[in-house]
Design an enzyme around this catalytic site. Structure first.
Site, short mmCIF file in Angstrom:
data_model
loop_
_atom_site.label_atom_id
_atom_site.label_comp_id
_atom_site.label_asym_id
_atom_site.label_seq_id
_atom_site.Cartn_x
_atom_site.Cartn_y
_atom_site.Cartn_z
CB SER A 50 94.31 45.27 -8.90
OG SER A 50 93.37 44.74 -7.98
CG ASP A 82 95.99 47.36 -13.07
OD1 ASP A 82 96.88 48.01 -13.64
OD2 ASP A 82 94.90 47.84 -12.70
CG HIS A 83 98.57 49.75 -10.47
ND1 HIS A 83 99.41 50.82 -10.63
CD2 HIS A 83 97.43 50.07 -11.11
CE1 HIS A 83 98.81 51.76 -11.34
NE2 HIS A 83 97.61 51.32 -11.66
CG ASP A 104 102.81 51.66 -9.98
OD1 ASP A 104 103.72 52.49 -10.18
OD2 ASP A 104 101.70 51.99 -9.50
CB SER A 212 86.81 54.93 -15.26
OG SER A 212 87.54 53.82 -14.84
CG ASP A 254 89.31 48.83 -11.55
OD1 ASP A 254 88.28 48.14 -11.45
OD2 ASP A 254 90.18 48.85 -10.66
ZN LIG Z 1 96.21 52.19 -12.83
#
Ligand SMILES: [Zn+2]
Length: 304
Positions: A50, A82-83, A104, A212, A254
């Site tokens: 991230s 990520d993001h 994102d 998750s 995550d």
């Molecule tokens: Zn996400």
């Protein structure tokens, strides 16, 4: 192997009806854990970092660690941002050697999301880096990402978005949630939304965030050894397996790895109060992370 982008792993997953797990890492132990398990099982995997984790570890440090780990194995490993919240974050990741980035822009007005995603695609594609974008709002909190609201992805908008941006894969809002407690709204996976978005953009691999399962055994160990997690609820394993068989080609996990690592560290320190070498407790955390990664690979890729 050298790191690869997500093109081939996604087209195989889409054709054959499984998904690639994306595991978030932030340091040496977590990166090693994911690479070792996927490498030994010879399955494609996405190592996700991230923006917060990249700032924590350093883009160049984490790239060097993941590249070194990938070299030891023959499976496909992609290193993914990520993001990413800005063009600059995505550019930094591409320049550092990431092979896949997510922009994102889901919190932005639609036209703004289109504009920046297209800019990221134009830059990343010059270097053979694949791009994931997001449409719709996913509820919950994880790292630097937060949303109080949920908006399922609209198929017509998805079609327009993919056509105008040239994005390689699309994260969609289908009832999953970010974070350890998904019960802020009991998760009900919207299989109808997956199907209608897939019908609108049949060649675009879809991505499920916030997937998750929040395994009870890690939560129980954390609570047993002094941790505090007030409420926890994950996506059911039945849903994870079912989603993996749809056009969802990437499933993000995550929280589960964080829980597994913390459970191992807490257990080791509580049961061996005399230990103070960080190798001892990080190794205990890594052992549980590997167990979790192996289980998740079995769920979404169907490989024991
Ligand atoms: Zn996400």
């Amino acid at each position: 192997m050298t790191l690869v982008n997500t093109k081939k792993m996604f087209s195989d997953a889409l054709k054959k009806g499984y998904a690639i797990p994306a595991f978030n890492v932030c340091n040496l132990e977590s990166a090693q854990a994911v690479a070792e398990v996927a490498g030994e099982k010879k399955v494609p995997v996405i190592i996700a970092v991230s923006e917060g984790a990249a700032n924590y570890a350093g883009y160049d440090y984490i790239t060097a660690i993941v590249k070194t780990a990938a070299k030891k194995y023959k499976n496909q490993i992609a290193l993914h941002l990520d993001h990413g919240k800005s063009f600059e974050a995505c550019k930094t990741a591409v320049d550092a050697g990431f092979t896949s980035v997510m922009f994102d822009g889901s919190a932005l007005p639609y036209e703004e999301n289109v504009k920046i995603t297209k800019k990221v695609v134009n830059y990343a594609h010059k270097f053979g880096v694949t791009v994931e974008a997001e449409l719709g709002k996913i509820i919950g909190t994880e790292d630097m990402v937060h949303s109080d609201t949920e908006n399922f992805t609209d198929p017509d908008e998805a079609k327009d978005f993919v056509k105008r941006t040239g994005v390689d894969s699309l994260a969609i809002s289908i009832g999953t949630a970010h974070g350890v407690n998904k019960s802020i709204k009991t998760p009900v996976i919207q299989y109808g939304v997956i199907e209608s978005v897939h019908n609108a953009i049949p060649t675009t691999p879809l991505v499920a965030h916030g997937s998750s399962t929040v395994p009870k055994k890690w939560v129980d160990l954390i609570l047993k050894y002094g941790g505090e997690i007030k409420k926890s609820q994950g996506i059911s394993e039945v849903d994870i397996k079912k989603m993996a068989k749809t056009a969802i080609c990437k499933i993000n996990m995550d929280t589960d790895l964080r829980l597994a690592h913390t459970a191992g560290v807490r257990e080791l320190l509580a049961t061996h109060p005399e230990k103070f070498d960080q190798r001892d407790y990080n190794k205990a955390g890594k052992t549980y992370v590997k167990e979790q990664v192996a289980h998740a690979i079995e769920l979404v890729e169907g490989v024991k």
